[in-house]
Design a protein around this motif. Structure first.
Motif, PDB file in Angstrom:
ATOM      1  N   ALA A   1      -2.999   7.030   3.197  1.00 35.23           N
ATOM      2  CA  ALA A   1      -2.154   6.111   2.435  1.00 35.23           C
ATOM      3  C   ALA A   1      -3.022   5.211   1.570  1.00 35.23           C
ATOM      4  CB  ALA A   1      -1.315   5.279   3.399  1.00 35.23           C
TER       5      ALA A   1
ATOM      6  N   GLN B   1      -2.188   1.913  -1.077  1.00 36.14           N
ATOM      7  CA  GLN B   1      -1.136   1.088  -1.658  1.00 36.14           C
ATOM      8  C   GLN B   1      -1.160   1.114  -3.185  1.00 36.14           C
ATOM      9  OE1 GLN B   1      -1.222  -3.071  -0.593  1.00 36.14           O
ATOM     10  NE2 GLN B   1       0.892  -3.408  -1.233  1.00 36.14           N
TER      11      GLN B   1
ATOM     12  N   SER C   1      -2.168   3.483  -5.204  1.00 33.88           N
ATOM     13  CA  SER C   1      -1.622   4.760  -5.667  1.00 33.88           C
ATOM     14  C   SER C   1      -0.108   4.788  -5.552  1.00 33.88           C
ATOM     15  CB  SER C   1      -2.230   5.916  -4.867  1.00 33.88           C
ATOM     16  OG  SER C   1      -3.623   6.003  -5.081  1.00 33.88           O
ATOM     17  N   ASP C   2       0.405   4.248  -4.444  1.00 32.73           N
ATOM     18  CA  ASP C   2       1.857   4.193  -4.252  1.00 32.73           C
ATOM     19  C   ASP C   2       2.520   3.315  -5.306  1.00 32.73           C
ATOM     20  OD1 ASP C   2       1.539   5.824  -2.061  1.00 32.73           O
ATOM     21  OD2 ASP C   2       1.650   4.195  -0.587  1.00 32.73           O
TER      22      ASP C   2
ATOM     23  N   ASP D   1       5.063  -5.956  -1.768  1.00 34.91           N
ATOM     24  CA  ASP D   1       3.647  -5.602  -1.884  1.00 34.91           C
ATOM     25  C   ASP D   1       2.721  -6.801  -1.822  1.00 34.91           C
ATOM     26  OD1 ASP D   1       4.070  -2.758  -2.362  1.00 34.91           O
ATOM     27  OD2 ASP D   1       4.880  -3.367  -4.309  1.00 34.91           O
TER      28      ASP D   1
ATOM     29  N   ASP E   1      -5.446   0.496   3.740  1.00 34.13           N
ATOM     30  CA  ASP E   1      -4.510   1.001   2.737  1.00 34.13           C
ATOM     31  C   ASP E   1      -4.417   0.084   1.522  1.00 34.13           C
ATOM     32  OD1 ASP E   1      -4.100   2.807   4.723  1.00 34.13           O
ATOM     33  OD2 ASP E   1      -2.031   2.229   5.155  1.00 34.13           O
TER      34      ASP E   1
END
Length: 272
Positions: free
Chosen positions: A25, A27, A29-30, A95, A230
């Motif tokens: 994972a 973050q 990139s998400d 976030d 992450d």
């Protein structure tokens, strides 16, 4: 089955596992895949966060608009009570917390912080008509308001204990404390220096700074992110954007717009 076939089967199984195992994972990139950064702030904390006829504005918004642009995504701004923000961050409801949060050693143990976005040194404001209080020590025997759960509350609590005979009244928002001060139900309000400077600048007929306004140790505001592997890339992206905005003059311009002055900020997160 021969040893050779067994080995080949084992290697094939590992390869399959490698192909089907989820990627690590990340973050940042998400966030980029989603095209947005979901934020949380308390929109009742002028000059950083304000609602003007239902429209969100303030120093925080201007700063984070710039950061989001550098990262290449759109910001999603949410008005969340301060007391629910850090807990919501931990369970990944958003976030990042962009409400100005005082950077403290205790919080650094649990959260990742951005670089400082503003001075957060605690200060005092009084009613403009009250000329009897001029220095922080004058709050002895008085009632002082402060926003609950803040670092400014903790510093006021420690200072009040040192002085003795200081009554502290906690509020959910600074606006509530300012209203009680204006109505004569408080003798003073404690808060961060930039918040109170902005208040007095815009309402000089009602409020005035103490002649020596600040007390306690110098501190800084930052934004809060999760402290895990992450999130490391996201924290770096936010800080890289802030440094770029510092170097090209955008942060100076935003500070002067909202605070009327520019304060050079540390280029690293303070640890004390």
């Amino acid at each position: 089955m021969t040893f050779s076939k067994t080995l080949k089967s084992a290697l094939f199984g590992l390869a399959v596992l490698g192909l089907t195992a989820p990627a690590m994972a990340d973050q940042l990139s998400d966030i980029k895949a989603a095209g947005k950064i979901v934020t949380a702030t308390d929109m009742h904390y002028a000059p950083f966060d304000m609602l003007n006829n239902g429209t969100y504005e303030g120093m925080t918004k201007d700063l984070f608009d710039g950061v989001s642009k550098e990262i290449g995504v759109e910001p999603v701004y949410q008005d969340i009570p301060w007391t629910a923000e850090l807990a919501g961050l931990e369970v990944k409801k958003f976030d990042i917390v962009i409400a100005p949060v005082t950077i403290t050693p205790e919080r650094l143990e649990r959260y990742a912080f951005s670089l400082p976005i503003a001075d957060a040194t605690v200060a005092l404001v009084r009613a403009a008509s009250n000329t009897e209080m001029n220095k922080p020590e004058d709050i002895k025997g008085k009632t002082v308001g402060v926003q609950q759960g803040t670092a400014q509350f903790k510093q006021l609590q420690a200072f009040g204990k040192e002085l003795g005979d200081v009554t502290i009244k906690e509020y959910g928002t600074t606006d509530e404390a300012y209203a009680d001060l204006a109505a004569g139900r408080l003798d003073a309000v404690a808060g961060s220096l930039p918040n109170l400077t902005y208040l007095v600048k815009n309402r000089p007929e009602t409020f005035a700074m103490f002649e020596k306004a600040t007390f306690g140790q110098p501190t800084y505001f930052g934004w809060v992110m999760r402290k895990d592997d992450d999130s490391a890339s996201f924290v770096k992206a936010v800080n890289d954007a802030l440094l770029k905005m510092t170097d090209d003059g955008r942060i100076k311009e935003i500070q002067e717009k909202w605070l009327g002055t520019y304060t050079e900020l540390p280029r690293e997160v303070p640890t004390k």
